[in-house]
Design an enzyme around this catalytic site. Sequence first.
Site, PDB file in Angstrom:
ATOM      1  N   HIS A 117      -9.495   3.886 -19.989  1.00 43.00           N
ATOM      2  CA  HIS A 117     -10.197   5.155 -20.257  1.00 43.00           C
ATOM      3  C   HIS A 117     -11.670   5.102 -19.839  1.00 43.00           C
ATOM      4  CE1 HIS A 117     -10.731   3.353 -24.554  1.00 43.00           C
ATOM      5  NE2 HIS A 117     -11.751   3.013 -23.791  1.00 43.00           N
TER       6      HIS A 117
ATOM      7  N   HIS B 294     -15.977   5.142 -29.546  1.00 38.70           N
ATOM      8  CA  HIS B 294     -16.947   4.112 -29.149  1.00 38.70           C
ATOM      9  C   HIS B 294     -18.265   4.320 -29.881  1.00 38.70           C
ATOM     10  CE1 HIS B 294     -13.944   4.278 -25.925  1.00 38.70           C
ATOM     11  NE2 HIS B 294     -14.298   3.054 -25.601  1.00 38.70           N
TER      12      HIS B 294
ATOM     13  N   HIS C 236     -12.232  -6.275 -19.425  1.00 37.84           N
ATOM     14  CA  HIS C 236     -13.633  -5.933 -19.167  1.00 37.84           C
ATOM     15  C   HIS C 236     -14.535  -6.451 -20.276  1.00 37.84           C
ATOM     16  CE1 HIS C 236     -12.377  -2.403 -21.575  1.00 37.84           C
ATOM     17  NE2 HIS C 236     -13.583  -1.876 -21.562  1.00 37.84           N
TER      18      HIS C 236
ATOM     19  N   GLU D 246      -9.497  -3.906 -26.429  1.00 32.00           N
ATOM     20  CA  GLU D 246      -8.923  -2.551 -26.474  1.00 32.00           C
ATOM     21  C   GLU D 246      -7.420  -2.570 -26.180  1.00 32.00           C
ATOM     22  OE1 GLU D 246     -12.759   0.243 -25.219  1.00 32.00           O
ATOM     23  OE2 GLU D 246     -11.235  -0.143 -23.711  1.00 32.00           O
TER      24      GLU D 246
HETATM   25  C1  DHB Z   1     -16.366   1.062 -19.469  1.00 33.24           C
HETATM   26  C2  DHB Z   1     -15.045   0.954 -19.909  1.00 33.24           C
HETATM   27  C3  DHB Z   1     -14.706   1.369 -21.194  1.00 33.24           C
HETATM   28  O1  DHB Z   1     -13.442   1.278 -21.710  1.00 33.24           O
HETATM   29  C4  DHB Z   1     -15.655   1.908 -22.019  1.00 33.24           C
HETATM   30  O2  DHB Z   1     -15.273   2.361 -23.221  1.00 33.24           O
HETATM   31  C5  DHB Z   1     -16.978   2.013 -21.591  1.00 33.24           C
HETATM   32  C6  DHB Z   1     -17.323   1.586 -20.306  1.00 33.24           C
HETATM   33  C7  DHB Z   1     -16.750   0.646 -18.083  1.00 33.24           C
HETATM   34  O3  DHB Z   1     -15.988  -0.021 -17.401  1.00 33.24           O
HETATM   35  O4  DHB Z   1     -17.842   1.024 -17.636  1.00 33.24           O
HETATM   36 FE    FE Z   2     -13.453   1.783 -24.011  1.00 30.96          FE
END
Ligand code: DHB
Ligand code: FE
Length: 281
Positions: free
Chosen positions: A12, A59, A193, A240
């Site tokens: 997302h 978030h 990530h 996540e």
């Molecule tokens: C990014 C990915 C995420 O799931 C999020 O909540 C905020 C930023 C990103 O890759 O920039």
């Molecule tokens: Fe996220």
Amino acid sequence: MARITAGLSTSHVPAIGVAVDLGKTQEDYWKPVFDGFEFSKKWIAEANPDVVILVFNDHATVFGCDFIPTFAIGCADEYAPADEGWGPRPVPVVKGHPELASHIAQSVIQDDFDLTIVNRMDVDHGLTVPMSLMFGQPEAWPCRVIPVAVNVVQYPPPSGQRCYNLGKAIRKAVELFDEDLSVQIWGTGGMSHQLQGPRAGLINQDFDRDFLERLVNDPVELAKMPHIDYVREAGSEGIELVMWLIMRGALNKDVVERHRFYHVPASNTAVGHLILENKDS
Ligand code: DHB
Ligand code: FE
């Protein structure tokens, strides 16, 4: 009765929403991401679900440090796109399904899962970006949505096993709802990530591809994976991915895999996407 007909998972990444809103989906950087959802858009237009149970995380947009529910279910009539600091996204208001949501809350809470009931909530990119990926830019979203918010922002998040079991309890609740509804469940977030610290930018393609495979074909074992493995292998925000297990728990053990997509990079994240159908549906 209502039935869970299919589940899907998708990252997302907020920058995906920005690409949609600013008309950049066909630019060199973004085209490969959106190409991965071309099949999905046709598939969902045909599947035409009445309701989507959309598992996402807030978030720190609505739930700040003052209160952080582990699991929360939206029972409201509607949810406005949240202002995450640069104005709300120009996307339609999300229409809820208060009757089914309240029914799920009653069933699941009495099945020993402590869901927080939320009667007013704006929804951030965790929910609106998957809607844009699947439905594009319609005047109004074509189905009702029941948001299920999971805390994966503030330690401790729920375990993968608990998420998987919650998916099972949600499925049971849906099947006890006395109205013919086609219901999908979506798990969002991930894949690997890490947005902060010395490991910022971490992507682990081997881990992600293995996770996709095991989520489809070996979810029972995958659900046993401890938090530390997610964080070490997939980065701090890779946690996540536990939300995908809620989706998977709500499906049959054996599913039909309709679509699998994996792409790096999209902002700081590896984009993963699955469409799974329940075999008997
Ligand atoms: C990014 C990915 C995420 O799931 C999020 O909540 C905020 C930023 C990103 O890759 O920039
Ligand atoms: Fe996220």
